[in-house]
Enzyme design. Structure first.
Site, PDB file in Angstrom:
ATOM      1  N   SER A 182      19.387  19.985  -1.546  1.00  6.29           N
ATOM      2  CA  SER A 182      19.188  19.093  -0.404  1.00  6.29           C
ATOM      3  C   SER A 182      20.528  18.792   0.277  1.00  6.29           C
ATOM      4  O   SER A 182      21.214  19.705   0.721  1.00  6.29           O
ATOM      5  CB  SER A 182      18.467  17.829  -0.865  1.00  6.29           C
ATOM      6  OG  SER A 182      17.954  17.102   0.230  1.00  6.29           O
ATOM      7  N   GLU A 303       8.128  21.614   0.888  1.00  9.19           N
ATOM      8  CA  GLU A 303       9.223  20.643   0.866  1.00  9.19           C
ATOM      9  C   GLU A 303       8.792  19.266   1.363  1.00  9.19           C
ATOM     10  O   GLU A 303       9.093  18.223   0.765  1.00  9.19           O
ATOM     11  CB  GLU A 303      10.385  21.140   1.747  1.00  9.19           C
ATOM     12  CG  GLU A 303      10.984  22.469   1.345  1.00  9.19           C
ATOM     13  CD  GLU A 303      12.099  22.341   0.336  1.00  9.19           C
ATOM     14  OE1 GLU A 303      12.330  21.226  -0.175  1.00  9.19           O
ATOM     15  OE2 GLU A 303      12.742  23.375   0.038  1.00  9.19           O
ATOM     16  N   HIS A 376       9.779  19.199  -2.395  1.00  8.25           N
ATOM     17  CA  HIS A 376      11.227  19.011  -2.454  1.00  8.25           C
ATOM     18  C   HIS A 376      11.593  18.398  -3.806  1.00  8.25           C
ATOM     19  O   HIS A 376      11.006  17.400  -4.217  1.00  8.25           O
ATOM     20  CB  HIS A 376      11.629  18.066  -1.315  1.00  8.25           C
ATOM     21  CG  HIS A 376      13.081  18.020  -1.000  1.00  8.25           C
ATOM     22  ND1 HIS A 376      13.764  19.065  -0.423  1.00  8.25           N
ATOM     23  CD2 HIS A 376      14.004  17.026  -1.151  1.00  8.25           C
ATOM     24  CE1 HIS A 376      15.022  18.731  -0.221  1.00  8.25           C
ATOM     25  NE2 HIS A 376      15.196  17.495  -0.664  1.00  8.25           N
TER      26      HIS A 376
END
Length: 459
Positions: A182, A303, A376
């Site tokens: 990320s 995600e 995610h």
């Protein structure tokens, strides 16, 4: 016991038999000042307890990943490392340096989520977790107060420390792999664009990098600074940490606009600010390193589920008969493709076209009862942390920890092989911009094959 450039350290031997050094200072910095060298100390410095982490708000995706352990010490003296090594001897092992994510406002390399003992034990490598400044303390750009990009300068200082000291911990400073997820992965793309980082890492793994957010234009950084100072109403240089965090949150809400629709992190790397080039020159500057840095870059299948599932507005839309569920699912897929997948592939294409060695992936595994799918952060428990750290993760609902073992060993094996050789393992093929999706280990999950039919999926 290890002697480094600033003094002598005492670590601890973990139950795994690995040696762990915690809270190791790599730099020092006053508030809103660039990092500088650590003052040498006399005697033996205890490195058996974690150091401070950057002051930060509550973990914003705890409803998906679970919350970090309790008792963490927040403070501005947060430029420290966690180092895990099989032995602090004369061997030169590959080094994996971890940059955590958290939208540039939360996270720390010392969290139990990110414990690197499995990687160190299985691969005979040295693992380094990095703590650096976040939020306004790390990324506020305000004339006369803060130059901006201090968090990136912290990361750069950490890599220089690794170059100068990691051999004392049994690591090879010439074989460093930088990996992050990320915002940590986005940071790696920034570091690749910095001439000052040349030679500090040989390989890079970018997991779920939000590449569509690019880097902030100076005008946007000035606007965010206005939101912050209006909310703070006192001198940022002397304000209390609680005041800083409260004003930071108000600036984040203001920057997100009506309904919070513009959710790109407002405190983030800024273009035309040392050590970054302008917006247009950012990725070309990173591509300049294509032949010098081997790269893995990839995403998860879903995600945006981490950020949108269970949110009141989204839940109301999903409840609309007939089209609500399908419509919101399509929107999540489209945003995932726009923010993460497509720009990551474009970056991979550019690196490959410039002669780089690049591998791409997509992580498809999902827990059967979580409702979050391949969201995610879903790949993190397969790489870092342990059973206890991830026991409360809603995204893992319905699966036993031991049921994740085979895929975890395979994924860690790929990362470790890449760190040692520049090749994930025999089943991977190099990414090519000429193929529709590149040569890719495209789907990592149970009973799947790659979209190109070139390699079997893992699971």
């Amino acid at each position: 016991m290890v002697t480094i450039s600033s003094g002598e350290l005492r670590g601890a031997v973990a139950e795994s038999g690995l040696t762990v050094f915690r809270g190791v200072p790599y730099a020092r910095a006053a508030r809103f000042a660039p990092p500088g060298p650590v003052e040498p100390w006399t005697g033996v410095r205890d490195a058996t307890e974690h150091g401070e982490i950057s002051p930060q708000p509550p973990f914003r995706i705890g409803s998906v990943t679970g919350m970090p352990e309790e008792g963490l010490r927040h403070g501005e003296d947060c430029l420290n490392l966690t180092i895990v090594t099989p032995a602090a001897d004369g061997r030169k092992r590959p080094v994996l340096v971890w940059l955590p994510g958290g939208a540039y406002v939360t996270g720390a390399g010392s969290l139990a989520f990110y414990d690197g003992q499995r990687l160190a034990a299985e691969g005979d490598v040295v693992f380094v977790g990095v703590n650096y400044r976040l939020g306004a303390l790390g990324y506020l750009k305000l004339d006369g107060v803060s130059p901006g990009n201090l968090g990136l300068l912290d990361q750069l200082a950490a890599l220089r420390w690794v170059r100068d000291n990691i051999e004392r911990f049994g690591g090879d400073p010439g074989q460093v792999t930088l990996f992050g997820q990320s915002a940590g992965a986005h940071s790696i793309a920034c570091l690749m664009a910095m001439p000052a980082a040349d030679g500090l890492f040989r390989r890079a793994i970018l997991q779920s990098a939000p590449m569509a957010m690019k880097i902030a234009k100076p005008a946007r950084a000035r606007r965010v600074a206005r939101y912050f100072t209006r909310a703070l109403r006192t001198d940022p240089r002397t304000a209390g940490i609680g005041e800083i965090l409260a004003a930071q949150q108000q600036a984040i809400v203001r920057a997100a606009g009506p309904g919070g629709l513009y959710s790109v992190p407002p405190f983030c790397p800024v273009a035309e600010t040392d050590p970054l080039p302008g917006v247009a020159g950012w990725l070309p500057a990173a591509v300049r390193r294509a032949r010098d840095v081997d790269v893995i870059i990839g995403t998860t299948r879903a995600e945006m589920n981490t950020f949108l599932n269970g949110k009141p507005g989204v839940t109301q839309l999903e409840a609309i008969p007939f089209l609500g569920g399908a419509g919101t699912a399509a929107a999540k897929t489209a945003i995932t493709r726009w923010m993460f997948d497509a720009p990551s592939r474009r970056f991979a294409d550019a690196l490959a076209a410039a002669g780089g060695r690049v591998f791409t992936y997509r992580f498809d595994w999902a827990a059967p009862a979580s409702g979050f799918g391949a969201c995610h952060c879903i790949e993190l428990p397969f790489l870092l942390g342990d059973r206890e750290a991830w026991a409360g993760a809603p995204m893992l609902a319905g699966v036993e920890w031991d049921g994740m073992a085979e895929l975890g060993r395979a994924l860690r094996g790929a990362w470790l092989s890449f760190a040692k050789t520049g090749e994930p393992f025999l089943g991977w093929q190099r990414h090519s911009p000429r193929a529709p999706f590149g040569y890719t280990w495209a789907e990592i999950g149970p009973d799947r094959e790659s979209r190109l039919g070139r390699t079997a999926g893992v699971g």
